[in-house]
Design an enzyme around this catalytic site. Sequence first.
Site, mmCIF file in Angstrom:
data_model
loop_
_atom_site.group_PDB
_atom_site.id
_atom_site.type_symbol
_atom_site.label_atom_id
_atom_site.label_comp_id
_atom_site.label_asym_id
_atom_site.label_seq_id
_atom_site.Cartn_x
_atom_site.Cartn_y
_atom_site.Cartn_z
ATOM 1 N N GLU A 79 0.812 -1.229 0.000
ATOM 2 C CA GLU A 79 0.000 0.000 0.000
ATOM 3 C C GLU A 79 0.842 1.274 0.000
ATOM 4 O OE1 GLU A 79 -3.066 -0.043 2.966
ATOM 5 O OE2 GLU A 79 -4.096 -1.720 2.036
ATOM 6 N N GLU A 90 -5.065 -8.672 0.890
ATOM 7 C CA GLU A 90 -5.765 -8.299 2.131
ATOM 8 C C GLU A 90 -7.240 -8.068 1.839
ATOM 9 O OE1 GLU A 90 -4.303 -4.983 4.513
ATOM 10 O OE2 GLU A 90 -2.243 -5.598 4.107
#
Length: 485
Positions: free
Chosen positions: A170, A388
């Site tokens: 991320e 995720e």
Amino acid sequence: MYYKSLKKFPSHFLWGAASAAYQIEGAWNEGNKGPSIWDTFSKLPGKTYHGTNGDVAIDHYHRYHEDVKLMSEMGLKAYRFSIAWSRIIPDGDGDINPEGLKFYDDLIDDLLNHHIQPIITLYHWDIPQALQDKLGGWESRSVIDAFKKYCKAVFTQYGGKVTYWVTFNEQNVFTAMGYRWASHPPNITDVKRMYAANHIINLANATAINLFHDLVPNGKIGPSFGYGPTYPMTADPNDVLAADNADDFNNNWWLDVYCRGTYPALVMNHLKQLGIAPDVTEDDQKLLKSAKPDFLGINYYHGGTFQQNKIEHPTKEGEHKKGFSNTDPYLMQPKDEQAQQPETPMFQNVQNPYLSKTEWGWEIDPVGFRIALRRIYEKYQLPIMVTENGLGAKDKLENGKVINDQYRIDYLQTHITEMQRALTDGVDLLGYCAWSFTDLLSWLNGYKKRYGFVYINRDDDNQLDLARIPKRSFYWYRDLIQRNS
Ligand code: BGP
């Protein structure tokens, strides 16, 4: 699209769960580990929830064997975790620490002995503090060599036994939180510096991918991106344009670089006009073009809904004299303010009236998951690994041993169903890692925002006995993996 039945998950589909070093390991100063920027930042007053930090976390460093045993009981096919750079090279670019290497060697061997594929994340937000102090962290181009040295050490050590690798977790989140909002380290509020650091991280990402392909020819590597599909609030073309702008700023700005080696032209143009674009040299362009990920990791929690930004400033004649250059919303913001908030004229984030929310205000949008997977696959044609997806909730321990987290099962069930629809649509999916295997430290929300299949008996103020207690969702996921559907 209509289907008689949904496509089955392939037999080699990687049903997994994920974690990150700082959120689980603890032992922050053991085994010759150096401090990372999170070790330092979490101790600054007022920065984390009730001052919670990862000093002990869930003590995975000492209890990994017990955790892997539980993974095996659950039947996990894959486990995604990150390596703490500061365990491998405590000062970031100096000597390699054999104790750090050994910890992950033991963990990997334990996983493999239980037939669980390790998926390694190289960077989950924890650059060694020494590099932050010495070089200015990701703001310095010389950090790329340090990162390369760390990558070489772990590729050489584990490349023979680990197939799947994630470069950066991320990047969109940690650059915004760290360099723009000062809610993560290195605690900076400067958009221009954010774009500059982000570019250097792109170069580090490309460098790591190329090095990996040289050293681990049979492995697979790619970044994990925090993706949210963008929706227009209405069919007003201005809202559609706003959603396109948000897609460019929030998604394409990273994904185009990862997958095509180029920055999206419209955003780059906008940033250049504001004087906040990163410096991209010809050599940089070549490097970005040369590095091809083998797959894309996608972290999915929710998307966003956008409308045209109706800037509240009045549009009276002569306004420009006070610093507004025009009455066009694209031009009418005060100049310095616009450089700090380059998105403001382009889109405005609004609530989606069709979606409910978690206790922490995150929209719950399983169909958005299917939309996300389809959009990304259609555009970039790379296999996707869901790295995720999960629900943060305040679980309740009943009678000291039961956690009835039906809400988590519902969340995962609806998301996995939409993922199966995306698979049936034709998306090439490698695996699905739920966030997370055990409860762990939420960066800014402490220990009460729980995501795990396994409850950890600790709270924000007390470590308690750190006992591991499988939740109801543990058995549900175990059955799903067994059935492969
Ligand atoms: C992702 C991070 C994870 C994890 C998750 C949940 O952005 O990659 O590390 O923290 O979000 O976030 P939170 O703990 O803030 O609820």
